[in-house]
Design a protein around this motif. Structure first.
Motif, PDB file in Angstrom:
ATOM      1  N   SER A  66       0.803  -1.220   0.000  1.00 38.24           N
ATOM      2  CA  SER A  66       0.000   0.000   0.000  1.00 38.24           C
ATOM      3  C   SER A  66       0.839   1.273   0.000  1.00 38.24           C
ATOM      4  O   SER A  66       0.299   2.371  -0.082  1.00 38.24           O
ATOM      5  CB  SER A  66      -0.933   0.011   1.218  1.00 38.24           C
ATOM      6  N   SER A  67       2.174   1.139   0.095  1.00 34.11           N
ATOM      7  CA  SER A  67       3.018   2.332   0.213  1.00 34.11           C
ATOM      8  C   SER A  67       3.406   2.873  -1.155  1.00 34.11           C
ATOM      9  O   SER A  67       3.342   2.177  -2.171  1.00 34.11           O
ATOM     10  CB  SER A  67       4.283   2.017   1.018  1.00 34.11           C
ATOM     11  N   ARG A  68       3.832   4.110  -1.155  1.00 32.58           N
ATOM     12  CA  ARG A  68       4.261   4.762  -2.390  1.00 32.58           C
ATOM     13  C   ARG A  68       5.631   4.242  -2.801  1.00 32.58           C
ATOM     14  O   ARG A  68       6.558   4.188  -1.999  1.00 32.58           O
ATOM     15  CB  ARG A  68       4.310   6.274  -2.179  1.00 32.58           C
ATOM     16  N   THR A  69       5.763   3.878  -4.072  1.00 33.79           N
ATOM     17  CA  THR A  69       7.034   3.404  -4.601  1.00 33.79           C
ATOM     18  C   THR A  69       7.919   4.592  -4.943  1.00 33.79           C
ATOM     19  O   THR A  69       7.443   5.633  -5.367  1.00 33.79           O
ATOM     20  CB  THR A  69       6.790   2.565  -5.877  1.00 33.79           C
ATOM     21  N   ILE A  70       9.236   4.430  -4.746  1.00 35.56           N
ATOM     22  CA  ILE A  70      10.161   5.466  -5.166  1.00 35.56           C
ATOM     23  C   ILE A  70      11.046   4.932  -6.288  1.00 35.56           C
ATOM     24  O   ILE A  70      11.253   3.726  -6.414  1.00 35.56           O
ATOM     25  CB  ILE A  70      11.047   5.975  -4.001  1.00 35.56           C
ATOM     26  N   ARG A  71      11.531   5.849  -7.101  1.00 32.52           N
ATOM     27  CA  ARG A  71      12.471   5.489  -8.164  1.00 32.52           C
ATOM     28  C   ARG A  71      13.653   6.447  -8.064  1.00 32.52           C
ATOM     29  O   ARG A  71      13.509   7.641  -8.254  1.00 32.52           O
ATOM     30  CB  ARG A  71      11.798   5.604  -9.535  1.00 32.52           C
ATOM     31  N   VAL A  72      14.820   5.904  -7.714  1.00 34.02           N
ATOM     32  CA  VAL A  72      15.999   6.752  -7.545  1.00 34.02           C
ATOM     33  C   VAL A  72      16.811   6.761  -8.830  1.00 34.02           C
ATOM     34  O   VAL A  72      16.889   5.760  -9.538  1.00 34.02           O
ATOM     35  CB  VAL A  72      16.865   6.295  -6.353  1.00 34.02           C
ATOM     36  N   ASP A  73      17.422   7.928  -9.107  1.00 38.43           N
ATOM     37  CA  ASP A  73      18.199   8.059 -10.343  1.00 38.43           C
ATOM     38  C   ASP A  73      19.348   7.064 -10.385  1.00 38.43           C
ATOM     39  O   ASP A  73      19.601   6.434 -11.411  1.00 38.43           O
ATOM     40  CB  ASP A  73      18.755   9.484 -10.472  1.00 38.43           C
ATOM     41  N   PRO A  97      12.928  17.881   2.654  1.00 34.64           N
ATOM     42  CA  PRO A  97      13.196  17.071   3.849  1.00 34.64           C
ATOM     43  C   PRO A  97      12.293  15.850   3.949  1.00 34.64           C
ATOM     44  O   PRO A  97      12.735  14.779   4.390  1.00 34.64           O
ATOM     45  CB  PRO A  97      12.936  18.053   5.004  1.00 34.64           C
ATOM     46  N   PHE A  98      11.036  16.001   3.554  1.00 34.27           N
ATOM     47  CA  PHE A  98      10.091  14.892   3.681  1.00 34.27           C
ATOM     48  C   PHE A  98      10.307  13.850   2.582  1.00 34.27           C
ATOM     49  O   PHE A  98      10.138  12.656   2.806  1.00 34.27           O
ATOM     50  CB  PHE A  98       8.660  15.438   3.665  1.00 34.27           C
ATOM     51  N   ARG A  99      10.720  14.314   1.434  1.00 32.25           N
ATOM     52  CA  ARG A  99      11.098  13.400   0.343  1.00 32.25           C
ATOM     53  C   ARG A  99      12.291  12.540   0.784  1.00 32.25           C
ATOM     54  O   ARG A  99      12.308  11.322   0.609  1.00 32.25           O
ATOM     55  CB  ARG A  99      11.450  14.213  -0.897  1.00 32.25           C
ATOM     56  N   LEU A 100      13.275  13.195   1.401  1.00 31.09           N
ATOM     57  CA  LEU A 100      14.472  12.494   1.844  1.00 31.09           C
ATOM     58  C   LEU A 100      14.153  11.522   2.983  1.00 31.09           C
ATOM     59  O   LEU A 100      14.710  10.423   3.045  1.00 31.09           O
ATOM     60  CB  LEU A 100      15.528  13.506   2.272  1.00 31.09           C
ATOM     61  N   ARG A 101      13.284  11.939   3.877  1.00 29.57           N
ATOM     62  CA  ARG A 101      12.849  11.041   4.961  1.00 29.57           C
ATOM     63  C   ARG A 101      12.254   9.766   4.384  1.00 29.57           C
ATOM     64  O   ARG A 101      12.560   8.650   4.847  1.00 29.57           O
ATOM     65  CB  ARG A 101      11.825  11.778   5.827  1.00 29.57           C
ATOM     66  N   TYR A 102      11.416   9.903   3.373  1.00 28.93           N
ATOM     67  CA  TYR A 102      10.760   8.737   2.778  1.00 28.93           C
ATOM     68  C   TYR A 102      11.766   7.879   2.015  1.00 28.93           C
ATOM     69  O   TYR A 102      11.690   6.646   2.053  1.00 28.93           O
ATOM     70  CB  TYR A 102       9.637   9.199   1.853  1.00 28.93           C
ATOM     71  N   ILE A 107      14.702   2.732   1.444  1.00 25.27           N
ATOM     72  CA  ILE A 107      15.979   2.024   1.267  1.00 25.27           C
ATOM     73  C   ILE A 107      16.129   0.944   2.328  1.00 25.27           C
ATOM     74  O   ILE A 107      16.604  -0.166   2.044  1.00 25.27           O
ATOM     75  CB  ILE A 107      17.152   3.016   1.317  1.00 25.27           C
ATOM     76  N   ASP A 108      15.700   1.228   3.559  1.00 27.84           N
ATOM     77  CA  ASP A 108      15.753   0.216   4.610  1.00 27.84           C
ATOM     78  C   ASP A 108      14.835  -0.959   4.304  1.00 27.84           C
ATOM     79  O   ASP A 108      15.152  -2.108   4.628  1.00 27.84           O
ATOM     80  CB  ASP A 108      15.397   0.836   5.967  1.00 27.84           C
ATOM     81  N   PHE A 109      13.686  -0.691   3.696  1.00 27.32           N
ATOM     82  CA  PHE A 109      12.805  -1.787   3.275  1.00 27.32           C
ATOM     83  C   PHE A 109      13.542  -2.712   2.309  1.00 27.32           C
ATOM     84  O   PHE A 109      13.355  -3.931   2.315  1.00 27.32           O
ATOM     85  CB  PHE A 109      11.554  -1.237   2.578  1.00 27.32           C
ATOM     86  N   ASP A 110      14.390  -2.129   1.476  1.00 36.59           N
ATOM     87  CA  ASP A 110      15.130  -2.909   0.482  1.00 36.59           C
ATOM     88  C   ASP A 110      16.208  -3.773   1.129  1.00 36.59           C
ATOM     89  O   ASP A 110      16.612  -4.789   0.575  1.00 36.59           O
ATOM     90  CB  ASP A 110      15.767  -1.953  -0.533  1.00 36.59           C
ATOM     91  N   ILE A 111      16.654  -3.385   2.325  1.00 39.12           N
ATOM     92  CA  ILE A 111      17.735  -4.104   2.999  1.00 39.12           C
ATOM     93  C   ILE A 111      17.203  -5.171   3.948  1.00 39.12           C
ATOM     94  O   ILE A 111      17.688  -6.302   3.981  1.00 39.12           O
ATOM     95  CB  ILE A 111      18.627  -3.114   3.784  1.00 39.12           C
ATOM     96  N   ASN A 159      23.866   7.551  15.736  1.00 39.42           N
ATOM     97  CA  ASN A 159      24.652   6.488  15.103  1.00 39.42           C
ATOM     98  C   ASN A 159      23.766   5.411  14.482  1.00 39.42           C
ATOM     99  O   ASN A 159      24.004   4.212  14.651  1.00 39.42           O
ATOM    100  CB  ASN A 159      25.632   5.858  16.104  1.00 39.42           C
ATOM    101  N   ASP A 160      22.715   5.843  13.776  1.00 40.65           N
ATOM    102  CA  ASP A 160      21.868   4.886  13.055  1.00 40.65           C
ATOM    103  C   ASP A 160      22.415   4.603  11.653  1.00 40.65           C
ATOM    104  O   ASP A 160      21.783   3.920  10.865  1.00 40.65           O
ATOM    105  CB  ASP A 160      20.423   5.387  12.972  1.00 40.65           C
ATOM    106  N   ARG A 161      23.596   5.171  11.361  1.00 39.34           N
ATOM    107  CA  ARG A 161      24.335   4.906  10.125  1.00 39.34           C
ATOM    108  C   ARG A 161      23.590   5.374   8.882  1.00 39.34           C
ATOM    109  O   ARG A 161      23.634   4.735   7.839  1.00 39.34           O
ATOM    110  CB  ARG A 161      24.724   3.424  10.026  1.00 39.34           C
ATOM    111  N   ARG A 162      22.899   6.503   9.026  1.00 37.83           N
ATOM    112  CA  ARG A 162      22.238   7.147   7.887  1.00 37.83           C
ATOM    113  C   ARG A 162      22.759   8.569   7.744  1.00 37.83           C
ATOM    114  O   ARG A 162      22.968   9.260   8.738  1.00 37.83           O
ATOM    115  CB  ARG A 162      20.715   7.195   8.083  1.00 37.83           C
ATOM    116  N   ARG A 163      22.968   8.977   6.511  1.00 37.84           N
ATOM    117  CA  ARG A 163      23.426  10.343   6.276  1.00 37.84           C
ATOM    118  C   ARG A 163      22.760  10.888   5.021  1.00 37.84           C
ATOM    119  O   ARG A 163      22.538  10.162   4.054  1.00 37.84           O
ATOM    120  CB  ARG A 163      24.937  10.390   6.104  1.00 37.84           C
ATOM    121  N   ILE A 164      22.446  12.164   5.076  1.00 40.16           N
ATOM    122  CA  ILE A 164      21.878  12.865   3.921  1.00 40.16           C
ATOM    123  C   ILE A 164      22.839  13.981   3.528  1.00 40.16           C
ATOM    124  O   ILE A 164      23.285  14.746   4.374  1.00 40.16           O
ATOM    125  CB  ILE A 164      20.492  13.451   4.251  1.00 40.16           C
TER     126      ILE A 164
END
Length: 279
Positions: A66-73, A97-102, A107-111, A159-164
């Motif tokens: 039910s979630s929105r799919t993303i497509r990264v370049d 900021p909200f785009r980046l949050r999503y 990406i975590d779903f993919d891992i 230290n959640d090992r995420r960076r923007i």
């Protein structure tokens, strides 16, 4: 000349004029692993990245159904399982900021798979790198970098090992070991010939434009988009017709018949749309 032929002619010209800020061109250029690696190394020099695995352009990442799919370049991992999602953004939608949050969540779903421990994420640091043709924060900096930290003591990291990392092509201030000035200027159609990365990108874009297979792929992609938009427009018209007939008291069978006379659409599709509208 019919509208489709005219559109094809426009696409031919568009193909010839594509710049690095076009997400399709950006993705094709970054398929060159040497260029992509250099861009990431310059973006995050402190990571000392040695090599990357296969670059995946236009990578679609899906979470729950039910979630929105993303497509990264660009989606790529290095030899230490660090994940890099790289995007070019031309238009300021005022929601960065909200785009980046999503993006980071997806990406975590993919891992993380069903049954995996949350601790698995510690082995997969994620970096979202955004090259923007606008200064979202308005400070004139070339680079804005974010990690989660304590509000009361910013030196205490979650230290959640995420960076923007957000780069600003409109920058007026370049500092430190910033080595992306040439690339950011290229986003503004200013070519710094002394910059080897810029020269490599320019040469790669020329090679891509002259490749008939790449050209055909671009044309097909854009035509498919046009057809999808057209289909979406038609579906919107059908929904409007269904709602109008419903307000007039038509039965489901009558609506199916009347809508089927006006639009080239199957009975099953009309019923599906009525079911959706009824929810």
């Amino acid at each position: 000349m019919d509208s489709r032929a005219q559109y094809l002619k426009q696409l031919e010209q568009q193909w010839k004029n594509l710049t690095i800020t076009n997400d399709i061109m950006f993705g094709m250029v970054m398929e060159n692993q040497k260029i992509c690696l250099e861009l990431i190394q310059r973006s995050l020099p402190e990571l000392n990245i040695k090599s990357i695995s296969k670059v995946i352009p236009q990578r679609q990442i899906s979470g729950p159904i039910s979630s929105r799919t993303i497509r990264v370049d660009i989606f790529v991992r290095d030899d230490q399982q660090r994940t890099f999602a790289i995007e070019i953004q031309v238009a300021n939608r005022h929601n960065l900021p909200f785009r980046l949050r999503y993006y980071q969540q997806q990406i975590d779903f993919d891992i993380l798979n069903v049954g995996d421990s949350y601790e698995k994420l510690s082995d997969y640091p994620t970096y979202v790198i955004m090259f923007c043709d606008f200064d979202y924060f308005g400070l004139g900096w070339s680079k804005y970098e974010f990690e989660n930290c304590c509000i009361n003591n910013p030196e205490l990291k979650l230290n959640d090992r995420r960076r923007i990392v957000i780069f600003n092509a409109k920058a007026t201030k370049f500092h430190g070991n910033m080595r992306l000035k040439g690339f950011l200027q290229l986003m503004e159609n200013v070519v710094e010939e002394k910059d080897q990365l810029v020269r490599d990108i320019q040469a790669e874009m020329k090679r891509i434009r002259e490749d008939p297979i790449r050209r055909h792929g671009f044309m097909k992609y854009e035509l498919d988009l046009m057809d999808a938009r057209s289909e979406g427009h038609k579906e919107g018209q059908v929904e409007g017709a269904i709602q109008t007939l419903q307000r007039l008291g038509y039965s489901q069978a009558q609506i199916t018949t009347e809508v089927g006379k006006t639009y080239v659409i199957s009975k099953a599709k009309i019923i599906d749309l009525m079911d959706e509208l009824g929810k």
